[in-house]
Motif scaffolding. Sequence first.
Motif, mmCIF file in Angstrom:
data_model
loop_
_atom_site.group_PDB
_atom_site.id
_atom_site.type_symbol
_atom_site.label_atom_id
_atom_site.label_comp_id
_atom_site.label_asym_id
_atom_site.label_seq_id
_atom_site.Cartn_x
_atom_site.Cartn_y
_atom_site.Cartn_z
ATOM 1 N N THR A 4 0.867 -1.280 -0.180
ATOM 2 C CA THR A 4 -0.145 -0.113 0.036
ATOM 3 C C THR A 4 0.796 1.238 -0.098
ATOM 4 O O THR A 4 1.882 1.160 0.781
ATOM 5 C CB THR A 4 -0.925 -0.135 1.118
ATOM 6 N N VAL A 6 2.002 5.114 0.915
ATOM 7 C CA VAL A 6 1.524 6.014 1.910
ATOM 8 C C VAL A 6 2.203 7.456 1.245
ATOM 9 O O VAL A 6 3.491 7.466 0.907
ATOM 10 C CB VAL A 6 2.426 5.897 3.091
ATOM 11 N N HIS A 29 4.517 -1.418 2.784
ATOM 12 C CA HIS A 29 4.138 0.033 2.473
ATOM 13 C C HIS A 29 5.250 0.333 1.334
ATOM 14 O O HIS A 29 6.186 -0.285 1.155
ATOM 15 C CB HIS A 29 4.156 0.975 3.311
#
Length: 119
Positions: A4, A6, A29
């Motif tokens: 993911t 950020v 991340h």
Amino acid sequence: MARTNVAAEVTNSQTTRTPTFTAAFADGHMTPWAPDIYLRVKNTDAASKTVTVLVPTDAAIGLGYANGGRQHTVPANTGDVTIGPFPREYVQPSDGRVWWDYSATTGVTVAVLQAERNK
């Protein structure tokens, strides 16, 4: 699932910033690379955690990193560490981002900060 993203929060000498922390994601991340990107990682769990900032295989061999990257310990209970900035060797060639993983995610949050120059 997938890693993911950020987004970085810009900080400089003219502002006061309370970072926005995101819960650690089990698949890791990523964030776009810039020479002035930092990770701030907090840990409220009773066990310390390890954050591994991944290095592409070709760079890792030349730099001698174990386990795919540079490992950083985040202490238990009140752990609050800053990691970075990252040289170009940390940039993933597939997407131009810096990737990182967690040994475990319970109690772990992260913020990405970018220092704005000339302010």
